[in-house]
Design an enzyme around this catalytic site. Structure first.
Site, mmCIF file in Angstrom:
data_model
loop_
_atom_site.group_PDB
_atom_site.id
_atom_site.type_symbol
_atom_site.label_atom_id
_atom_site.label_comp_id
_atom_site.label_asym_id
_atom_site.label_seq_id
_atom_site.Cartn_x
_atom_site.Cartn_y
_atom_site.Cartn_z
ATOM 1 N N TYR A 73 -32.481 -16.617 4.607
ATOM 2 C CA TYR A 73 -31.560 -15.823 5.425
ATOM 3 C C TYR A 73 -32.336 -14.730 6.177
ATOM 4 C CZ TYR A 73 -27.748 -12.702 6.744
ATOM 5 O OH TYR A 73 -26.887 -11.909 7.469
ATOM 6 N N LEU A 92 3.381 2.561 0.261
ATOM 7 C CA LEU A 92 4.390 1.765 -0.433
ATOM 8 C C LEU A 92 5.130 2.605 -1.464
ATOM 9 C CD1 LEU A 92 2.485 -1.594 -1.113
ATOM 10 C CD2 LEU A 92 4.131 -1.105 0.700
ATOM 11 N N LYS A 135 -3.066 -5.163 -6.213
ATOM 12 C CA LYS A 135 -3.195 -3.913 -5.459
ATOM 13 C C LYS A 135 -4.608 -3.372 -5.661
ATOM 14 C CE LYS A 135 -0.857 0.457 -4.553
ATOM 15 N NZ LYS A 135 -2.046 1.320 -4.620
ATOM 16 N N CYS A 175 -8.118 34.595 -14.102
ATOM 17 C CA CYS A 175 -9.164 35.598 -13.902
ATOM 18 C C CYS A 175 -8.762 36.376 -12.656
ATOM 19 C CB CYS A 175 -10.521 34.925 -13.700
ATOM 20 S SG CYS A 175 -11.808 36.077 -13.144
#
EC number: 6.5.1.2
Length: 667
Positions: A37, A84, A116, A422
């Site tokens: 490749y 959704l 999902k 604090c």
């Protein structure tokens, strides 16, 4: 090699390389070695270097980039990328199914179920067969153009066998690649990514595309925009068509003939979720028949024809090794658990939140206990409780902190709140956390200045306040000599800091970190008062009568502007050129719907989020429910109960055409 020979050879190489890409990155079934490749790719690069006119935007060589972007341009989506709605149990699914049946008057509904993927949503645009745009979801209406980085994802085709297409999906990192990246970051002394989703999101938004190319991002595509217009009738058919176009589709999708089949699919995949090699956080359920979508409609944020079933949080048991407090930008103290490392939802967890002191004492959680831990929303690990049956006799009783862990100031409790604070205004951690918030994307949006950089500049005493950001130019020579910094990084940071001076007032109000003033409240205050001086002049009574501003927020705002140190800091910001007024692209238009309150209902030509943004850009407000204070109800088809209530209250009801007339009406 002549030009004609080079042209023919380059076409052969392009076709061959894309075929090998598809085999390797989509089918996971390479037919050639990496060496073969690489040889073909290098040959194509050499040809294109000799004959630059042979370079095309769909060439495999265009994936290999050393380009560094100054910033990402905004991209307005042709149709909104909606989120959704969620289902958490069987009853939620049955309710969803019953609603769909009610909308459609059908006895049974067919669905397509898909995993999902826990990643970053993207939109791809193809024109004349070629990838011309890759954008992030952003706020659903406007994202960022990250095309140069999208091209580094080898599973995404640069050319398709179809003239035009808009397709959406999810960019993700495999668990294996995520672990490799974190190992490398630890070696380089960098912070580890919290989870694969954060790593994928951070990678895709890298300004340097060479970093993106090194990290092996992947993408599953799942939503064919305008499928009906192209003759596709179902979601299942749309996924098959995307496969034919050689996109990577998650292979686990399934046609389900009814909601019972959907539940069976969920039951099958919930125990498999940690065995997939990539993270998922639920199942997406979509009505299969695309012809029903407009009839079923949309809410302001979600399509009604789809829902995400969220898996219950995984609960594990591990040993609590220690408890330590940390301080945030407001001074609020959070208690954290040091845990014996444990795997939850595919990631190793070593720490979790224990929230506040009351949470620990009420449960009598002790150091040395075996504790139950879950990831809230599969994101933030938290301790739930200890396992009583496994408590050891030597479990150490815990004592809450009395002093700030950073500055040793005495901690105080605010009346009516469970948290300790604090109150030291010069606490180092409060200052650096405040600076991080000021620079964050939703606040002043200053890029190139991370948490690590802020802490280094703070230690060097170059950066101790918001106004100091605008004076960093004087330390140019010193800063560019810092490790992992340089001239280019410094220039990018200064450019972004200077750009922040021109932000509208709502960003500044949110950035200042005024207690109880989030993005929505900051926007409301900015639109109402227009300048920071107008806001600072208000008293509690005047602020409290404003819609959605109660006495708690009002008191917090008044208190902030009454503190001399804050007054001084605002004066310094003003001296440095920071704008302190609200502005829109057109000030006249921004007042058109001033004091108007809209409610949106029914199915419209665009999403409710689109109309909400439009109304707000003209100075109006959008509410979820109809009341006597509502000025207009913008009603589409299938308007339902809101229409009935508006009629009872004599609220003016307008359709989309009448709304457009309102927009175009001369004042």
């Amino acid at each position: 090699m002549t030009f004609e020979q080079a042209k023919k050879r380059s076409l052969v190489l392009k076709e061959q390389l894309e075929k090998w890409n598809y085999e390797y990155y989509v089918n996971d079934n390479p037919s050639v070695s990496d060496q073969e490749y690489d040889r073909a790719l290098q040959e194509l690069i050499a040809i294109e270097q000799q004959y630059s006119e042979l370079i095309t935007i769909d060439s495999p060589t265009q994936r290999v980039s050393g380009q560094i972007s100054e910033k990402f341009n905004k991209y307005v989506h042709t149709s909104p990328m909606l989120s959704l709605g969620n289902a958490f149990n069987y009853d939620d699914l049955i309710h969803f199914d019953e609603q769909i049946k009610e909308f459609t008057a059908l006895p049974e509904i067919e669905y397509t179920c898909e995993l999902k993927i826990d990643g970053l949503s993207i939109s791809l645009v193809y024109d004349n067969h070629v990838l011309v745009m890759g954008a992030t979801r952003g706020d659903g209406l406007t994202g960022e153009d990250v095309t140069i980085n999208i091209k580094q994802i080898k599973s995404i085709p640069l050319r398709i066998d179809q003239p035009t297409l808009i397709v959406r999906g999810e960019v993700y990192l495999s668990v294996e690649e995520f672990n490799k990246i974190n190992e490398e970051r630890v070696k380089n002394g960098e912070f580890k990514f919290a989870n694969p989703r954060n790593a994928a999101a951070g990678t895709l938004r890298q300004l340097d595309s060479t970093i993106v190319a090194k990290r092996k991002l992947n993408a599953f595509l799942y939503y064919y925009v305008n499928a009906l217009q192209d003759g596709i009738q179902s979601q299942y058919e749309a996924l098959q068509r995307l496969e034919q176009l050689k996109f990577k589709i998650n292979p686990e999708y399934r046609y389900c003939s009814n909601i019972a089949a959907v539940w069976a699919y969920i039951q099958e995949y919930e125990p498999k979720r940690n065995q997939l090699g990539y993270e998922i956080d639920g199942i997406v359920i979509k009505v299969n028949n695309l012809n029903l979508y407009n009839r079923i409609g949309y809410t302001a944020k979600n399509p009604k024809w789809a829902i995400a079933y969220k898996f219950p949080a995984e609960v594990v048991v591990t040993k609590l090794l220690n408890i330590f407090p940390s301080v945030g930008r407001t001074g609020r103290i959070t208690y954290n658990a040091v845990l014996e490392p444990i795997r939850i939802v595919g990631t190793i967890v070593r720490a979790a939140t224990l929230h506040n002191a009351d949470f620990i004492t009420e449960r009598d959680i002790r150091i040395g206990d075996n504790v139950q831990v879950k990831k809230a929303g599969d994101i933030i690990p938290e301790v739930i409780n200890y396992v009583a049956a496994r408590r050891q006799k030597n479990a150490q009783k815990w004592q809450e902190a009395t002093h700030c862990p950073e500055c040793n100031s005495l901690l105080e409790r605010v009346e009516g709140e469970v948290d300790q604070y604090c109150i030291n205004s010069v606490c180092p951690k409060k200052i650096t956390r405040g600076l991080e918030h000021y620079c964050s994307r939703n606040a002043m949006n200053i890029e190139g200045i991370s948490e690590k950089i802020i802490e280094r500049l703070f230690k060097l005493e170059y950066l101790k306040s918001f106004s100091d950001l605008y004076q960093l130019e004087q330390y140019r020579a010193e800063i560019i000599e810092l490790e992992n910094f340089g001239e280019k990084s410094f220039e990018n940071m200064i450019t972004s800091i200077n750009n922040s001076k021109n932000n509208s007032l709502e960003r500044l109000l949110f950035a200042l970190g005024i207690r109880h003033v989030g993005q929505k409240t900051a926007k409301l205050l900015a639109r109402q008062f227009k300048t920071i001086d107008n806001l600072a002049a208000m008293n509690i009574e005047q602020l409290s009568i404003i819609n959605d501003i109660g006495p708690i927020v009002a008191a917090s705002v008044v208190d902030y502007f009454a503190i001399p140190a804050n007054q001084q800091e605002l004066a310094l910001l003003r001296q440095n050129g920071v704008k302190m007024e609200y502005f829109a692209t057109n000030q006249h238009l921004a007042q058109k719907f001033e004091n108007y309150r809209f409610v949106i209902t029914g199915v419209l030509s665009k999403s409710r989020e689109y109309f909400k943004e439009l109304i707000e850009s003209y100075g109006g407000q959008v509410s979820e429910s109809v009341s006597a204070k509502t000025t207009y109800l913008l009603a589409g088809t299938d308007a339902g109960n809101k229409l009935v209530k508006a009629q009872k209250l004599n609220v003016k009801i307008i359709n989309e055409e009448e709304f457009q007339q309102l927009l175009s009406k001369e004042d």
